[in-house]
Every structure is written in structure tokens, then in C-alpha cells.
Design a protein around this motif. Structure first.
Motif, mmCIF file in Angstrom:
data_model
loop_
_atom_site.group_PDB
_atom_site.id
_atom_site.type_symbol
_atom_site.label_atom_id
_atom_site.label_comp_id
_atom_site.label_asym_id
_atom_site.label_seq_id
_atom_site.Cartn_x
_atom_site.Cartn_y
_atom_site.Cartn_z
ATOM 1 N N UNK A 76 -3.295 4.480 -6.931
ATOM 2 C CA UNK A 76 -2.811 5.207 -5.728
ATOM 3 C C UNK A 76 -3.808 6.525 -5.684
ATOM 4 N N UNK A 77 -4.265 6.738 -4.436
ATOM 5 C CA UNK A 77 -5.251 7.896 -4.122
ATOM 6 C C UNK A 77 -3.981 8.966 -4.109
ATOM 7 N N UNK A 78 -4.478 9.945 -4.825
ATOM 8 C CA UNK A 78 -3.382 11.199 -5.067
ATOM 9 C C UNK A 78 -3.616 12.411 -4.105
ATOM 10 N N UNK A 105 2.315 15.045 -5.420
ATOM 11 C CA UNK A 105 1.927 13.911 -6.106
ATOM 12 C C UNK A 105 1.340 14.241 -7.789
ATOM 13 N N UNK A 106 0.292 14.967 -7.747
ATOM 14 C CA UNK A 106 -0.062 15.271 -8.936
ATOM 15 C C UNK A 106 0.638 15.585 -10.273
ATOM 16 N N UNK A 107 1.625 16.183 -9.910
ATOM 17 C CA UNK A 107 2.963 16.646 -10.815
ATOM 18 C C UNK A 107 3.585 15.215 -11.187
ATOM 19 N N UNK A 108 3.895 14.445 -10.200
ATOM 20 C CA UNK A 108 4.436 13.028 -10.559
ATOM 21 C C UNK A 108 3.455 12.200 -11.346
ATOM 22 N N UNK A 109 2.283 12.085 -11.007
ATOM 23 C CA UNK A 109 1.322 11.294 -11.354
ATOM 24 C C UNK A 109 1.030 11.785 -12.793
ATOM 25 N N UNK A 110 1.063 12.913 -13.473
ATOM 26 C CA UNK A 110 0.993 13.333 -14.770
ATOM 27 C C UNK A 110 2.099 13.218 -15.362
ATOM 28 N N UNK A 111 3.351 13.429 -14.730
ATOM 29 C CA UNK A 111 4.501 13.254 -15.351
ATOM 30 C C UNK A 111 4.456 11.821 -15.962
ATOM 31 N N UNK A 112 4.365 10.988 -14.976
ATOM 32 C CA UNK A 112 4.371 9.697 -15.423
ATOM 33 C C UNK A 112 3.703 8.971 -16.339
ATOM 34 N N UNK A 113 2.323 9.581 -16.407
ATOM 35 C CA UNK A 113 1.281 9.305 -17.539
ATOM 36 C C UNK A 113 1.602 9.642 -18.724
ATOM 37 N N UNK A 162 0.915 -1.140 -0.023
ATOM 38 C CA UNK A 162 0.056 -0.122 0.065
ATOM 39 C C UNK A 162 0.822 1.066 -0.120
ATOM 40 N N UNK A 163 2.229 0.946 -0.092
ATOM 41 C CA UNK A 163 2.991 2.161 0.125
ATOM 42 C C UNK A 163 3.043 3.112 -1.386
ATOM 43 N N UNK A 164 2.975 4.087 -1.124
ATOM 44 C CA UNK A 164 2.677 4.874 -2.454
ATOM 45 C C UNK A 164 4.436 4.965 -3.455
ATOM 46 N N UNK A 165 5.330 5.035 -2.371
ATOM 47 C CA UNK A 165 6.506 4.872 -3.068
ATOM 48 C C UNK A 165 6.711 3.663 -3.776
ATOM 49 N N UNK A 166 6.486 2.650 -2.960
ATOM 50 C CA UNK A 166 6.454 1.148 -3.753
ATOM 51 C C UNK A 166 5.672 0.905 -4.895
ATOM 52 N N UNK A 167 4.416 1.563 -4.954
ATOM 53 C CA UNK A 167 3.722 1.276 -6.270
ATOM 54 C C UNK A 167 4.096 2.098 -7.325
ATOM 55 N N UNK A 168 4.584 3.366 -7.184
ATOM 56 C CA UNK A 168 5.401 3.835 -8.088
ATOM 57 C C UNK A 168 6.706 3.370 -8.747
#
Lengths: 454, 727
Positions: free
Chosen positions: B295-297, B307-315, B267-273
């Protein structure tokens, strides 16, 4: 490169039908030079060539001849082969033949052929001009009967030009003028009805202006075969973009846990150490220092001893140095301490430290070898005879002890030490060491089999 | 000299530290109380205790230091500026030069250096922080290592302390000291990762695992506390390892590591990323996307990352690899906006403060502006938008100067800005350049042929000023080439006796490519080919044929070339040779029969296992990110044949030129490139086939001439000539 409208007007006035019919070459030249300076010559020349290529733009033979003359006149002071338009002369004298049967009718890039009289004039001009020629008018030249006259030889010029051209890459010789005559086959306006092929001076003037003047005028351009140059595809990388991962760590500043706990002992030790770098400690002080170090193994990292300070400690308090080094054996910096020790100036104290170290722990053999070499070279280079003897004795005793204690393998350093012994054979200890070496050397072959049988 | 000075400094230090008054029992009590308050996170009371203590010991640097630390914590890490000032004051008191990590001589000062490194880390001055920590680690490492473990119970300064309480503090002290060693190790690993040195980071992790973090085990079972600590560190170590492995792209070991991570902390966000990153690298883009979506952002992580920056960047990264470039650009733009917003929010909160203060320490270095510019630039380039891409990358390159691939991308922007793609020649607008117009009328009508498509407009000013020109591209490519390790082809002049070492060494070298993962040997090789191809092209565009020939030759010597690169190498080389009057050589190179392969990627030589590991749907996504023409072999051959015709034409072999041109034009595909019309007209006109040329002109450029050619006229030689009409 293109002419200005004013320059064009000047040029056309020199090349006008009237002027060229009535004036002598001399006066044509004078009026030309009146308008143009040396810098203009090349662009004027280029324009003249374009005019010559188009039959309708310099329609009258006297104009054509005057134009050819101007090409010569501009560079008259230079040798003829250096005239940038010399190739034009050769071209005019040897016009390309039009092979009509192969479907070739019209070489738009060629300069139309000239009459024999004109040829005669041109070839004389470029080979051996006389002053009289320039006194004549173009009309007079054209009317000349040259059938009986001898032609001048221009092969020298041709040869020189051919040679120069052969040095140029083919690509630079492949261009073609980009102005192509496209004479209307049907009248395009009412004015033209019933007058096919008649020169219209206004249209002629307009055409010349648009070809020779203005920005990016056609006279500046030429056309040559061109490659299709493909741009390379974009580089393909599988993992190029920056992926972002959250860092699940909190790196924050730390509390200094040693606050107020570094007791008097710690401070005292550091004070003693700083003293120890400067001079010998008393026995009591030494004991205190060693006791404290004994109590806490970590303390040795807190006493402010760096590799750079080690030589001072060795010189002043060899005993402390040994004790401290032994405690530092586990440190990952120990090699740095060693290398400082090996490279420091050789002395009784440093030797004592090394000697004690060798008996207490197993030192890397390359370290010991380095130290021995260092000692030997110090003995060899020292000037003071008395000091030298003293040092040599020391080294010998040191080496004997190393050998007896089997800390080093004699074989590894045999040659070096032997040479050392021979050099200092006048010293008793060196001779002793030499004997020891010899005895070991002779005993060695017998020793090995016994060791093997065991 | 320096040594002497250092000595004097430390001598001075000894002299001044001597008058430091003895620590009294009550002061000691105060100090230990302060520390326990600090440990309990009661920073307020800790601060007041420290105030009392500093009143009693105003010259003690450690007291001053801890007071600053306590106040910094109390402020919620908002007063970075103030803390730095305090820290430098402490340094003065302790006679430490914080800017020179070489001056670190005493472990007593290690905390100061560590804290300085922490601040530098948050300011993203990774190199400076690394310098300090590298040095610090040598001193701090023996303290945390297992040797000490056995001395656990022999506490140090027991001479005067008989109180039970003291014992606790002392042993706790040693525990704390080890904690510092651990913290320093962690930060060191992090810094290695931040500076893209995964091998060093991995080495450090392995080393630390063996020494620093196993202290408890060696000491035996008697201290449970230690073992717990060790357990607590374990997942963190595992996270580090995964990050190292991902950066090194060693997928197999990474898979194992991730599996164990997922089993313990799914459940760890870092792990999921990390897992998502892993799937992305393997080419399982859909899976990667799913992971990210799970992951709930929440807006910010504890470490202050948005987090939203990372999420969008990775997408964006994922869509880039799916060749959905416009969608990718959309996500990067969104990431960009989120980043701007996040910064704005923080700034607003900090308006009344000066400089760094007002932002929490964690959020100072939060902005990912330049990484996003980098991603965005590359994405835009693949969207075919050369100029916006150029603007992004030219900014990014100021930060990531050591990335050779980034320099190549900049050059590619310049190339694309000047030639959108290779089909450009077929556009109407280019074909219209063949005949520029007509002048005059009647007998004086003239056609003006164009001078060709080649543009020789030297850029104004110096090429060192970034602009999307070929001159600047040449500069970029030079940088790119210099940043690569020496070409093994040129370096291998030494006889290759032990082939083992030669083979192994290039594998070992990772070339940094910040902000992306470092390049492996194979990637370096392919990058070198691309750089050489681009260099040859740019040199041709700059009319620097000698250099073009050199680059093309160098390109063709490379061991692993794609079909397209070999093809281009031949074309570039031939063009340079023609310009240098080696036409015979060029004609051989341009033989269209030699063109057998124009694929953009190397033939797959992946092992079977590698293939089976990948999702079937994902495998096709590798390779073409951007279309390139010629797309098929026929057209590629036709282009080579056209160039062959050109070479013949330049040599004056018009028959051969005409023949090759004819054959080429039937295969090259319509609309024909403008160059073909040029060459056709050139050949007709130079040989005096004026009527033939007129037919071409009337058919293809009818707007410039009213004059139709009667086909009958071809057989009738008696066309009235302009000059006969005159006079």
C-alpha cells in the motif's frame, strides 16, 4: 535491632572483666537498668546471645556468667517460661554433644559449655532464686564447690518450652546465626607474631562493634535454608497486540429532511393525539385521525405514542388505540406495547381493546394468558362488591367470547378459569361460563377422534 | 415520578409546538431548495438559503438544526464546538433532553439524536454514543424496513401540493429517511466494533442486510435507484462482516469473506489492511508484511486516520510475533513518533481556536496514543525491560481497565522488575551475597554469612499507588481475576446433567480485552492459569502462604495446564506447605521424578486442516515469545530436587538434605545458583563440619578468608579451639 555505639559501650562497661569480677549480681543489675529500659531488652538480649556464642568476645568466665545473668535479669518479673531467652538457658544446661568421629568439631552456633558451679547457679536462678544469690559476685560463684550440692530441677521449664516450640513451624526454628568464627591460622600482621591466640582488646572491640552496631548489623540477620523460587514464564497469547485497520467509512452529521415538510396534517395529528391522551375525542376528530393514519402508514411512528402513554390512550379512546396498535404490529417495539397493555389496570376499555385485537390479529398466546390471569386476580382482590360483580361479569363475557371464537385453547387455562367460576358462582355469567367449560370438557374427548378421522 | 415528568414535558412540548406557524408554500420552496443545494454539496448557497428561512421561521427547531448542519459542513467540519452549542440550542427549542436517550419519544427528533451520536463517536465516547443509537434504532428501524417499500408511491402530504416538483421531493424524502436508517445502522455496527462486541455487530449486520438494505428488492424492479443504492452498500457490509469475523477470530468464514472482497476491490487500502490482518492472525507473517508494504502510504485517509502510524504499528505486531522484539519496539516507537507528529500538525492548525474546534471532526479522535502505549508496553516487557514496560502499561490501563490480560501484564512487569529471570540466582553478584565479608583479625576474625536472597522490603506507602512492587502486582492480579468470568470449576457446583449446555455456554462468552480482540474461551482458560501461577508466586513473595497455597491448589485444578505451569504449581504449593509446616506433603510434591514436562505451551491439538492452511515457515513462530529457564527437563528436575533438599533441611533431616543437594548440584548446571552455596554451608555448619565449610568457602569465596584448610587436618581432630587458647 542493632545497638547504637553508645548503648554498646554501656553494655560492655557492665560486662567488662573488672566489673564482673568485683561487683555483685545485684549491683550489676542496678547498673544495667541504669542504662537500659524495658524496650531495649530484647535487642540487648540478642546481642548478649551473639557475644556468648563467640568464645573470644566474652573470654572471661565471670563475663559469661554475668551475661547469662543479665538475660535472666531483664525478664525477672515475668514467669521464666515467658522469658524470650529461656531457650538459651535450656541450651546452656544441655549443651549439644560434639560428635568428633563424625567429623564434627565445631558448632559455631552453640554456646560453649559452662562449669558445674555455673550450672548450679543458673538452675537455681531459674527454678528458685533466693535473695542471697544476688549478693554474691560472679567470681564467688565460679569458685563455689558444688560437687556435694543437689541440682535444681528445671524439667518443668523444659517441658513448657518444648510445648511452645512444637507449635511453631519447623521453618521458623531452622535458622542459624550468620556470624561464623574464622580464626586466623597464620599471623596477619607483625603485631601478631609469636602471640597466637592472644586477645587483642582493640581488635576485639572493633569486631564487636561491627557485629552489633550499624545498619544491617550481622546480629539482625540469620541464615536459613531457602527455596529456589522460580518466577512464572510470561503469559503466552497469540493475539494480544492491537492491530490497526483503517476505517473506510465517513460518519458525518445528517440533514434533517423533514424540515418544513411536516405539513399541517402532521401537526394536526400530533395535536389530536395529545388530546386523545387526555380525554375522549369527538367522533369527527377520531375519524380525522384514523383517516390520516390510513393515508400514510409511516405516520403512526410520528404521532408521539410511546408504550408509557398507551394506557391513557386506551382509557380515553379505545377505538383509536386499537387502530394504532394494529398499525404498529410490524414495529419491533410491539411487544413493549403489549406488555404495557397486559399490565395496565383492568377496565372495560382495556378489555375491549384486547378483545378487538384478538379478533383482528393473531396475538401471542402467552400474552393472552397473562392478560386473563391479570383479570382474574384483579377480580379477586377488588374490595368494592358492586364493582367486583361488574368486573366479574365483564371477564366472563370476555372469556366466553374468546372461547367461542376459538382464540384460546380452553385446556391451557382450564384449572384457573374453573376456580374462578366456582369462586364467583353466585354471579349468573360465571355459572354460564362454568357450564360452557363443562360442555367443552365433556365434548372434547369425542371431538378429538372426529377431528382425527377427518 | 419520572413517567409523570416525561408526560408533563411532552405535554409542554405539544403546547409550545402548537403556536409554530403553518408552513407556507414559499417556505416549503426555500426548504427544498436548501436541501437540494445541500445534496449538491453547495454549502455556501445552502447556508444563505437557510438564513432566509430561519428569518421567517425563527422558532422552528428543524430549521435551526439544518442551519447548524449546513454551517458545520460549510466550515469543513472545523467548528465542532459551535455545532454542539447549536445542537443543544435546537434541543431546547424542541424540548429534548439530549443527555437522556430514554427521553427519545418521537421519530421527528431522531436526526438530532443521530447527530449527537456522530459527534460522540468522533469524540470516542463510544458507550454514550451506543446508548443513544441503541434506543434510536428501535424508532428508526421500522422506517427503513421493507414494509414501507410498498407504500413508496403514495406520498404523504399531497393534499395541498399538486406540483410535480413536490412529488419528487416527497419520494426523495422517504429515500432520505431510509438513508438515515442506513446511516444509523452503519454507525451502530461501527460502535459495536469500537466497543469490541463483534457478536452484536455481526448480528446487526445480518439483520440490516435482511431488512434495511434490501428495501429496493422487495419493492420490485420499478425503482432502479433503490437497487443501485443497495449495490453501493454491499462492499461496505462486506467490510463490516470481515471486521466482525476477524475480531471473533473465526478464520474460515473470514477467509471466504476476504476472498470476495479481494476479488472486487483489491486496491482498497482498508481491504488490504484487513487481508494483512487476516494473514497475520493465521501466522503467515511474511505474507502479512508483504501486503502492508504494497500500500502506498499517503499520510491521512479520508476518515482522518494517520496511515504511517498504522503501518508502523502493524509492522511492530508482526515482528512481535516473529519474536524479533527489538525490531518490534523500533516500529512501535516510530508509530509513536508519527502519532505525535500528526497531532502536533493538527494542533498547530488549531492554535487560534478554542477547545475542539479547529480540528476537523474526523481528526479529533485520531490519536492512537493509548493503543500504542499498550502495544509498546507489552513489546518492552518481552524485550526484558520491565520498568519502561511498566510505565507504558500503567498509563494504558487507565483507559483499558476492563482488560484482564493487561492487568496480568502489569503484574508481570512488577515480577520481572524484582526478578529479571530465573537464571539471576546464578549470577556472580548473587553468589557474592552468600558471604558478605569478614570482620576483625587474628583470633577475632569473623565471617559474615548473607541472610539469603529473599528480600523482605515492604514497599513504602500503599500498594494502590502504582509502583513495580509485589504489593501492586497482587492488586493487579486480583483485578485480572475479577475481570474473568467465574471459574467454571467453582461455578459448576450444580450437578452437570445436561452436559451440552455446560459445554456450549463457555464457548459463547467473549471476554473483552480492549484494545485487542476479545478473548475466546480457550484463551480465557489459559489466561486464568497464567494469572493463578503469577498470583501464587506473588503471594509467596509477600509471605502470604495461605493465599499462595490457595492459588497453587486452584492452578493445579485447572483442566488445561501447560507442563511448566503444573511444575510451578507443585513448587509453589510445596513452598507454601513448608512455611505452613506441612513438610511431609511438600516432600512428596517435590519428588524430582514427578517432573515430566516443562513445555510452555499446550500440546497442539489442531486439526490437520488447520495445519495445512498455514505456511510451513510460519508455524514454528508460535509459542515462545520470551525465553524462560529452566530450559530443559534435567535442570527443572534438579531445581525440584534442590527444593526437596531444602525441605529436608528444614525438617532437620540433614543427611537426606545433603544427599539430595549433592545430586541436584551435579545436574543443575553451572554456574550454580547462589542458594546452593547457602544450603551447603548451612548443612556443614549446623552439623559442625567447620573444616568442610572452610574448604567450600576457600574454594568459592576465597577473597573473604586467608585461612586455608590443610586436607590432612580433616583426619586430625586436634585442631586448636579458640576457647582453649584463651585463659
Amino acid at each position: 535491632m542493632a545497638l547504637s555505639v553508645k548503648e554498646l559501650a554501656s553494655l560492655l562497661s557492665v560486662l567488662s572483666e573488672d566489673t564482673t569480677q568485683t561487683q555483685s549480681f545485684e549491683s550489676l543489675a542496678t547498673s544495667f537498668h541504669h542504662y537500659f529500659t524495658k524496650q531495649d531488652h530484647f535487642k540487648v538480649g540478642s546481642s548478649i546471645v551473639l557475644l556468648l556464642q563467640n568464645r573470644d568476645l566474652l573470654p572471661h568466665p565471670t563475663q559469661k556468667l554475668a551475661a547469662i545473668f543479665l538475660l535472666y535479669e531483664m525478664y525477672r518479673t515475668d514467669p521464666i517460661a515467658a522469658n524470650p531467652f529461656a531457650t538459651v538457658f535450656v541450651h546452656i544446661l544441655n549443651p549439644p554433644t560434639e560428635n568428633q568421629e563424625a567429623g564434627q568439631f565445631d558448632l559455631h552456633w552453640a554456646i560453649p559449655a559452662i562449669s558445674p558451679a555455673e550450672r548450679y547457679f543458673l538452675s537455681q536462678l531459674i527454678s528458685s532464686p533466693t535473695k542471697e544469690m544476688f549478693k554474691k559476685t560472679p567470681t564467688q560463684i565460679i569458685q563455689l564447690d558444688v560437687s556435694s550440692m543437689q541440682n535444681f530441677d528445671v524439667s518443668g521449664l523444659q517441658l513448657a518450652l518444648a510445648e511452645r516450640q512444637s507449635e511453631m513451624p519447623a521453618q521458623s526454628k531452622s535458622a542459624m546465626p550468620c556470624v561464623v568464627p574464622d580464626r586466623d591460622t597464620k599471623p596477619s600482621s607483625f603485631d601478631h607474631f609469636g602471640k597466637p591466640g592472644v586477645i587483642n582488646p582493640d581488635v576485639q572491640r572493633q569486631t564487636i562493634e561491627s557485629l552489633l552496631t550499624g545498619n544491617k548489623a550481622p546480629v539482625e540477620n540469620c541464615m536459613m535454608p531457602e527455596f529456589i523460587r522460580l518466577a512464572p514464564p510470561l503469559h503466552i497469547a497469540e493475539d494480544e497486540l492491537c492491530w490497526m485497520n483503517p476505517v473506510d467509512m465517513d460518519y458525518s452529521v445528517a440533514w434533517d429532511t423533514t424540515m418544513c415538510v411536516s405539513s399541517s396534517a402532521g401537526v394536526e395529528i400530533r395535536r389530536l393525539m395529545s388530546k386523545a391522551f387526555k380525554g375522549a375525542l369527538t367522533l369527527q376528530q377520531q375519524q380525522q385521525l384514523l383517516d390520516e393514519l390510513e393515508k400514510d402508514n409511516k405516520l403512526v411512528y410520528h404521532i408521539g405514542l410511546t408504550p408509557a402513554k398507551l394506557p391513557d390512550l386506551v382509557e380515553n379512546n379505545p377505538l383509536v388505540a386499537i387502530e394504532v396498535l394494529l398499525r404498529l404490529m410490524q414495529s419491533n417495539q410491539i411487544t413493549e406495547y403489549f406488555s404495557v397493555l397486559v399490565n395496565m389496570e383492568m377496565s372495560l376499555h382495556s378489555m375491549e381493546v384486547v378483545n378487538r385485537l384478538t379478533t383482528a390479529v393473531e396475538l401471542p398466546s402467552e400474552f393472552i394468558h397473562l392478560y386473563i390471569s391479570n383479570c382474574i386476580s384483579t377480580c379477586e382482590t377488588i374490595r368494592d362488591r358492586y364493582l367486583q360483580n361488574r368486573l366479574v361479569r365483564l371477564v366472563c363475557v370476555f372469556l366466553q367470547s374468546l372461547i367461542r371464537n376459538k382464540i384460546i385453547d380452553v385446556k391451557d387455562i382450564f384449572i384457573e378459569v374453573q376456580a374462578f367460576c366456582i369462586e364467583f358462582s353466585r354471579i349468573r355469567e360465571a355459572a354460564g361460563l362454568f357450564r360452557l367449560l363443562k360442555s367443552l370438557d365433556s365434548a372434547d374427548p369425542q371431538n378429538t377422534p372426529t377431528a382425527a378421522t377427518r | 415520578m419520572a413517567d409523570n415528568k416525561a408526560k408533563n414535558d411532552s405535554d409542554a412540548e405539544m403546547e409550545t409546538s402548537m403556536p409554530l406557524p403553518q408552513v407556507t408554500e414559499s417556505q416549503k420552496e426555500l426548504a427544498s431548495q436548501a436541501m437540494s443545494e445541500f445534496d449538491k454539496k453547495q454549502y455556501g448557497s445552502c447556508c444563505s438559503l437557510m438564513h432566509k428561512l430561519i428569518a421567517q421561521r425563527p422558532t422552528d427547531p428543524k430549521v435551526a438544526h439544518n442551519k447548524a448542519v449546513a454551517e458545520f459542513f460549510q466550515s469543513g467540519f472545523l467548528t465542532t464546538d459551535e455545532f454542539r452549542q447549536q445542537l443543544s440550542k435546537v434541543c431546547q427549542m424542541a424540548h429534548v433532553n439530549i443527555d437522556n436517550s430514554e427521553s427519545l419519544e418521537d421519530v421527528d427528533h431522531s436526526v438530532i439524536y443521530f447527530n449527537q451520536a456522530v459527534i460522540l463517536y468522533h469524540l470516542r465516547q463510544y458507550k454514550a454514543a451506543l446508548n443513544i443509537l441503541d434506543k434510536l434504532f428501535q424508532y428508526i428501524e421500522p422506517l427503513g424496513s421493507s414494509i414501507v417499500g410498498t407504500y413508496r408511491l403514495s406520498f404523504r402530504y399531497t393534499v395541498e401540493s399538486s406540483v410535480r416538483d413536490r412529488k419528487y421531493v416527497d419520494s426523495n424524502n422517504e429515500f432520505q429517511e431510509e438513508a438515515l436508517a442506513k446511516k444509523a445502522t452503519m454507525l451502530l455496527v461501527e460502535l459495536y466494533l469500537c466497543t469490541y462486541q463483534p457478536e452484536k455487530a455481526m448480528g446487526m449486520v445480518h439483520y440490516a442486510e435482511k431488512t434495511v438494505f434490501t428495501a429496493g428488492k422487495n419493492a420490485g424492479e420499478k425503482e432502479n435507484k433503490e437497487d443501485q443504492v443497495d449495490e453501493a452498500w454491499k462492499p461496505k457490509i462486506s467490510l463490516y462482516k470481515t471486521r466482525c469475523l476477524l475480531m471473533m477470530k473465526s478464520m474460515k468464514s473470514c477467509k471466504r469473506e476476504i476472498k470476495s472482497l479481494m476479488s472486487t476491490q483489491a486496491m482498497n487500502t482498508a481491504v488490504i489492511y484487513l487481508k494483512s490482518n487476516f494473514e497475520h492472525l493465521r501466522g503467515n507473517h511474511k505474507k502479512a508484511m508483504k501486503m502492508l508494504g504494497s500500500v502506498s502510504t499517503s499520510d491521512f485517509t479520508e476518515a482522518g486516520e494517520c496511515m504511517p502510524v498504522m503501518y508502523n504499528n502493524n509492522l511492530g505486531c508482526i515482528h512481535f510475533h516473529l519474536s524479533k522484539h527489538h525490531l518490534g519496539a523500533f516500529h512501535f516507537r516510530k508509530a509513536f513518533q508519527e502519532n505525535e507528529n500528526a497531532i502536533k500538525d493538527i494542533k498547530r492548525g488549531a492554535e487560534h481556536n478554542k477547545n475542539l474546534s479547529g480540528k476537523t471532526l474526523n481528526s479529533i479522535g485520531m490519536s492512537r496514543h493509548f493503543e500504542l502505549l499498550y502495544n509498546m508496553g507489552i513489546q518492552l516487557l518481552h524485550c526484558g525491560k520491565a520498568m519502561p514496560a511498566f510505565d507504558c502499561l500503567v498509563e494504558a490501563v487507565q483507559v483499558f481497565r476492563s482488560n484482564p490480560r493487561l492487568w496480568l501484564r502489569l503484574a508481570e512487569c512488577c515480577i520481572m522488575a524484582n526478578r529479571q529471570n530465573n537464571d539471576e540466582d546464578r549470577k556472580l553478584e548473587k553468589r557474592l551475597e552468600v558471604i558478605q565479608g569478614s570482620d576483625g583479625s587474628g583470633i577475632h576474625r569473623k565471617l559474615r554469612l548473607g541472610p539469603g536472597l529473599k528480600k523482605d522490603n515492604p514497599s513504602p506507602g500503599t500498594p494502590a499507588i502504582p509502583a513495580a512492587t509485589h504489593e501492586f502486582a497482587a492488586l493487579c492480579l486480583k483485578n485480572a481475576l475479577h475481570l474473568l468470568p467465574e471459574d467454571p470449576l467453582t461455578a459448576e457446583k450444580v450437578p452437570i446433567e445436561d452436559s451440552d449446555t455446560v459445554k456450549i455456554t463457555p464457548e459463547m462468552v467473549l471476554v473483552p480485552a480492549p484494545p485487542g480482540n476479545p478473548l475466546k474461551a480457550a484463551e480465557v482458560a489459559s489466561l486464568r492459569c497464567s494469572i493463578l501461577a503469577a498470583s501464587a508466586y506473588v503471594a509467596l513473595c509477600l509471605n502470604d502462604y495461605t493465599l499462595a497455597l490457595l492459588h497453587a491448589e486452584n492452578l493445579l485444578k485447572q483442566p488445561k495446564l501447560t507442563g511448566a505451569q503444573r511444575y510451578l504449581g507443585h513448587l509453589y504449593m510445596a513452598e507454601a506447605q513448608v512455611a505452613m509446616d506441612k513438610i511431609a506433603d511438600a516432600i512428596q510434591l517435590l519428588n524430582p521424578e514427578l517432573v515430566v514436562d516443562i513445555s510452555l505451551t499446550l500440546p497442539e491439538n489442531k486439526t490437520e486442516q488447520d495445519k495445512s492452511e498455514r505456511d510451513p515457515e510460519a508455524s514454528e513462530s508460535k509459542g515462545y515469545f520470551y525465553p524462560w529457564s529452566p530450559k530443559d527437563l534435567t535442570r527443572a528436575k534438579a531445581i525440584a530436587q534442590y527444593d526437596l533438599a531444602t525441605a529436608h533441611a528444614i525438617r532437620g533431616e540433614y543427611d537426606k538434605a545433603g544427599q539430595n543437594l549433592g545430586e541436584s548440584s551435579s545436574r543443575i548446571g553451572t554456574p550454580l545458583p547462589a542458594q546452593m552455596y547457602f544450603l551447603k554451608l548451612y548443612l556443614d555448619l549446623i552439623e559442625g563440619r567447620r573444616n568442610m565449610a572452610q574448604v567450600v568457602i576457600k574454594d568459592h569465596f576465597g577473597h573473604v578468608t586467608p585461612n586455608r584448610v590443610e586436607m590432612k587436618m580433616n583426619s586430625k581432630p586436634g585442631v586448636p579451639r579458640p576457647d582453649t587458647a584463651v585463659s
